[in-house]
Structure formats: C-alpha cells, structure tokens
Design an enzyme around this catalytic site. Structure first.
Site, PDB file in Angstrom:
ATOM      1  N   ARG A  51       0.805  -1.235   0.000  1.00 19.12           N
ATOM      2  CA  ARG A  51       0.000   0.000   0.000  1.00 19.12           C
ATOM      3  C   ARG A  51       0.826   1.268   0.000  1.00 19.12           C
ATOM      4  O   ARG A  51       0.485   2.225  -0.685  1.00 19.12           O
ATOM      5  CB  ARG A  51      -1.058  -0.023   1.105  1.00 19.12           C
ATOM      6  CG  ARG A  51      -0.638  -0.007   2.504  1.00 19.12           C
ATOM      7  CD  ARG A  51      -1.453  -0.937   3.346  1.00 19.12           C
ATOM      8  NE  ARG A  51      -0.947  -2.283   3.165  1.00 19.12           N
ATOM      9  CZ  ARG A  51      -1.699  -3.356   3.046  1.00 19.12           C
ATOM     10  NH1 ARG A  51      -2.982  -3.268   3.103  1.00 19.12           N
ATOM     11  NH2 ARG A  51      -1.137  -4.531   2.890  1.00 19.12           N
ATOM     12  N   THR A  52       1.933   1.298   0.721  1.00 14.17           N
ATOM     13  CA  THR A  52       2.694   2.549   0.792  1.00 14.17           C
ATOM     14  C   THR A  52       3.310   2.892  -0.572  1.00 14.17           C
ATOM     15  O   THR A  52       3.274   4.043  -1.009  1.00 14.17           O
ATOM     16  CB  THR A  52       3.787   2.447   1.877  1.00 14.17           C
ATOM     17  OG1 THR A  52       3.177   2.007   3.096  1.00 14.17           O
ATOM     18  CG2 THR A  52       4.454   3.783   2.118  1.00 14.17           C
ATOM     19  N   LYS A  79      23.681  -6.921  -7.074  1.00 17.56           N
ATOM     20  CA  LYS A  79      25.048  -7.156  -7.554  1.00 17.56           C
ATOM     21  C   LYS A  79      26.077  -6.579  -6.585  1.00 17.56           C
ATOM     22  O   LYS A  79      27.254  -6.526  -6.891  1.00 17.56           O
ATOM     23  CB  LYS A  79      25.228  -6.514  -8.939  1.00 17.56           C
ATOM     24  CG  LYS A  79      24.284  -7.060  -9.987  1.00 17.56           C
ATOM     25  CD  LYS A  79      24.532  -6.375 -11.329  1.00 17.56           C
ATOM     26  CE  LYS A  79      23.520  -6.809 -12.368  1.00 17.56           C
ATOM     27  NZ  LYS A  79      23.587  -5.963 -13.572  1.00 17.56           N
ATOM     28  N   ARG A 101      11.966   3.641   1.224  1.00 16.06           N
ATOM     29  CA  ARG A 101      11.750   2.665   2.309  1.00 16.06           C
ATOM     30  C   ARG A 101      12.991   1.777   2.392  1.00 16.06           C
ATOM     31  O   ARG A 101      13.512   1.335   1.368  1.00 16.06           O
ATOM     32  CB  ARG A 101      10.516   1.809   2.034  1.00 16.06           C
ATOM     33  CG  ARG A 101      10.438   0.609   2.962  1.00 16.06           C
ATOM     34  CD  ARG A 101       9.137  -0.134   2.848  1.00 16.06           C
ATOM     35  NE  ARG A 101       8.058   0.608   3.488  1.00 16.06           N
ATOM     36  CZ  ARG A 101       6.872   0.080   3.779  1.00 16.06           C
ATOM     37  NH1 ARG A 101       6.612  -1.169   3.480  1.00 16.06           N
ATOM     38  NH2 ARG A 101       5.939   0.808   4.351  1.00 16.06           N
ATOM     39  N   HIS A 129       7.635   5.651  10.554  1.00 15.55           N
ATOM     40  CA  HIS A 129       6.811   5.551   9.340  1.00 15.55           C
ATOM     41  C   HIS A 129       5.883   6.770   9.399  1.00 15.55           C
ATOM     42  O   HIS A 129       4.696   6.647   9.684  1.00 15.55           O
ATOM     43  CB  HIS A 129       6.029   4.240   9.377  1.00 15.55           C
ATOM     44  CG  HIS A 129       5.389   3.852   8.074  1.00 15.55           C
ATOM     45  ND1 HIS A 129       5.260   4.716   7.012  1.00 15.55           N
ATOM     46  CD2 HIS A 129       4.846   2.684   7.670  1.00 15.55           C
ATOM     47  CE1 HIS A 129       4.663   4.091   6.016  1.00 15.55           C
ATOM     48  NE2 HIS A 129       4.399   2.859   6.388  1.00 15.55           N
TER      49      HIS A 129
HETATM   50  C1  NCD Z   1       3.553  -1.244   7.725  1.00 13.63           C
HETATM   51  C2  NCD Z   1       5.016  -1.146   7.435  1.00 13.63           C
HETATM   52  O1  NCD Z   1       5.521  -1.672   6.445  1.00 13.63           O
HETATM   53  O2  NCD Z   1       5.663  -0.499   8.225  1.00 13.63           O
HETATM   54  N1  NCD Z   1       2.751  -1.331   6.618  1.00 13.63           N
HETATM   55  C3  NCD Z   1       2.418  -0.177   5.982  1.00 13.63           C
HETATM   56  O3  NCD Z   1       3.257   0.538   5.507  1.00 13.63           O
HETATM   57  N2  NCD Z   1       1.126   0.147   5.917  1.00 13.63           N
HETATM   58  C4  NCD Z   1       3.199  -2.211   8.761  1.00 13.63           C
HETATM   59  C5  NCD Z   1       3.770  -3.569   8.655  1.00 13.63           C
HETATM   60  O4  NCD Z   1       4.193  -4.015   7.602  1.00 13.63           O
HETATM   61  O5  NCD Z   1       3.759  -4.223   9.683  1.00 13.63           O
END
Ligand code: NCD
Length: 310
Positions: A51-52, A79, A101, A129
């Site tokens: 989703r992000t 690599k 991320r 986050h």
């Molecule tokens: C979360 C994450 O990846 O930090 N998911 C998200 O971004 N909505 C929560 C998770 O994966 O546990």
C-alpha cells in the site's frame, strides 16, 4: 519528511489540514491534477510494500508528476552496489524528490544528508513511518473531531513497529493517552520514557477497556517463534476479537496499518466490522501523501526564471 519525532504539533496540524482538499478531490470522477506536471518523484523501495508504494506512486501521478521506480529485487543492489551509490545514480537522473523505504533505521536520514532534494521516509527499519502516523491521525481526527485526550490502545509487537513509534510520537504531542499491550518480549523496556501519557498494560481486556481507538499491528510471523511464542499463544493472549472489542467504547475505532493477517492479530469479524477504518486509512493515505508531495515538490525550480523576479 524523515520522522514525526522532530515535527511540532503545529507542523503536523498543518499537514493534516492540507490533506483535506485532497480527500475531497478523491471523490471526483476525474482524478488528475497538473500541479506537479514536469516534476519527477523517485520511488525507491529497498523493502517490500504494497500500500505505501502504490499510494506514493498514485499520489505523485494524480498531482501530474512522473515517477521513476527502483525495483530492489531487480536492481544492481543484488550485484553488491551500496545504498548511497544506488541513490546517487537515481539522483543523477534529476528527480525532484525521493520517497524511500529501507530495512535499516536511519537510512533515509543518511541519504537526506547527502542529497539536495527532499527525502520522504516511507518506513525505515524499526524507527519511523511518518506518513502512516499522519494518515492514522487524519482518520481519527475525521471520526472523533479531535486527537486531544483520546484513549488510544496499540496492540502487538510495539518494540519492532515503526508504525507504533511514529503514532506514539504524534499522538502524545496532542495529549492523547496511549496504552500499549503485547507479549512482554515485544514491549520497549523504557515505556515511561515514551511520554507521560504512555502506559503498558499486560492483559488485553484491561488495555482495551474504555478505549476510543484500538490499533492492532501486524504480527511479523517470523518473530513468532523467538523465543518460543507459538501463534496459538499470541492468538489466545492478544488477538483483537469481537468480545474484546466490546470492552472499548461503543463508538471506538479499529485501525490496522496493513497488511492484516486475519485470524492472527485480528479476527475477521472485527476487520470487516462496522468499527473498522482499515480501508478509510488507505484512502486517507493517498490524501496525506498528495499534500506532502505538493508542499515538498511543488513550486518552480530554484534556478528557473520566476515571473515575480522579472
Ligand atoms: C507497515 C510497514 O511496512 O511499516 N505497513 C504499511 O506501511 N502500511 C506495517 C507492517 O508491515 O507491519
């Protein structure tokens, strides 16, 4: 936008307010603006995401920006290329911002110190986050009209959750009362240092009692076995079930950042029940990310001819 911890309450309120028009925008049949036309947003996810990643990509595209996406699995990282070399390569193609991320806490800060473009943290290790906390706050504020004084219960693996950390930072700035509940080995040792209104409660029934908001975190199944916490024990002790939710206020909201593991941290009847805001959180994520990109990427480049200067 590296984390919630260093933002003031006013800055957070500003971004929540700025997300409002984008919430309205998503109700329109035509969902494309030209605001960021000609701009490019690099989307660099070194860790998996559904989703992000899609939310940031869609937010950029609905503002009219182009995106350049790094697929970590198919990139030169495999690599042996270092993080900074990969990111500098992306930067050499002149994006106007980078959304990142990474599984290492602090990776976006490391990159932000070395690049001249805005860096948006889409989740770094167990650290923060920030956009998740903003979309959670927007969801709560929309439904409850405020964040001040609310009782918010967070269930699960608090220690390793960047979602929990960012939410605790945000909600305590607004004077919410936070109750943390989960297996002892997943509790931060220093709950008292998280804020004066943060407490830890052992039994889920007590933790949920009188809550205005109950947030269940994803259980990282690979951690369930260390050291000896079988899934059955987690379910028996900490799953958010309809019976347990009945102890919260009747109008309590249920939040989950996703991905949800039904039958583990949350019962399907709760996930799909009338109190669940899970899909609303996803929709609000788009509005929050559009607002952030609009402010961090919007405006002409510094060296472009500016009508006002002429
Ligand atoms: C979360 C994450 O990846 O930090 N998911 C998200 O971004 N909505 C929560 C998770 O994966 O546990």
């Amino acid at each position: 936008m590296l984390g919630i911890e260093t933002l003031s309450r006013e800055q957070i309120e500003f971004f929540l307010d700025q997300a409002k028009p984008f919430q309205e925008f998503h109700k329109h049949p035509l969902k494309k603006l030209a605001t960021l036309r000609g701009k490019t947003v690099a989307i660099a996810f070194f860790e998996s995401s559904t989703r992000t990643r899609i939310s940031f990509t869609t937010a950029a595209s609905r503002l009219g920006a182009d995106t350049m996406a790094l697929q970590a699995e198919a990139s030169s990282l495999k690599k042996g290329e270092s993080l900074i070399d990969t990111v500098r390569t992306l930067d050499a193609m002149k994006p106007d911002a980078i959304v990142m991320r990474h599984s290492s806490s602090g990776a976006p800060h490391f990159v932000a110190e070395r690049l001249d473009i805005p860096v948006l943290n889409a989740g770094d290790g167990t650290h923060e986050h920030p956009t998740q906390a903003l979309l959670d706050a927007l969801t709560i504020r929309d439904r409850k009209g405020k964040l001040e004084g609310l009782n918010v219960t967070i269930l699960g693996d608090i220690l390793h959750s960047r979602v929990a950390r960012s939410n605790i930072h945000l909600l305590t700035k607004f004077g919410a009362r936070i109750t943390l509940c989960g297996p002892p080995m997943w509790m931060p040792p220093d709950v008292a240092t998280l804020g004066p209104c943060v407490r830890r409660v052992l039994r889920i029934e007590e933790a949920v009692d009188g809550a205005d908001v109950v947030m269940a975190l994803r259980v990282q199944t690979e951690r369930l076995h260390e050291p000896a916490l079988p899934p059955d024990e987690y379910i028996a002790g900490y799953q958010l079930t309809p019976e347990r939710l009945r102890r919260a206020r009747p109008d309590a909201l249920v939040l989950h950042p996703g991905p949800m593991i039904r039958g583990l941290e949350i019962d399907s009847a709760v996930a799909d029940g009338p109190q669940s805001c899970v899909l609303e959180q996803v929709t609000n994520g788009l509005a929050v990310r559009m607002a952030l990109l609009y402010h961090l990427v919007g405006g002409p480049p510094a060296d472009a001819p500016h009508p006002a200067k002429d």
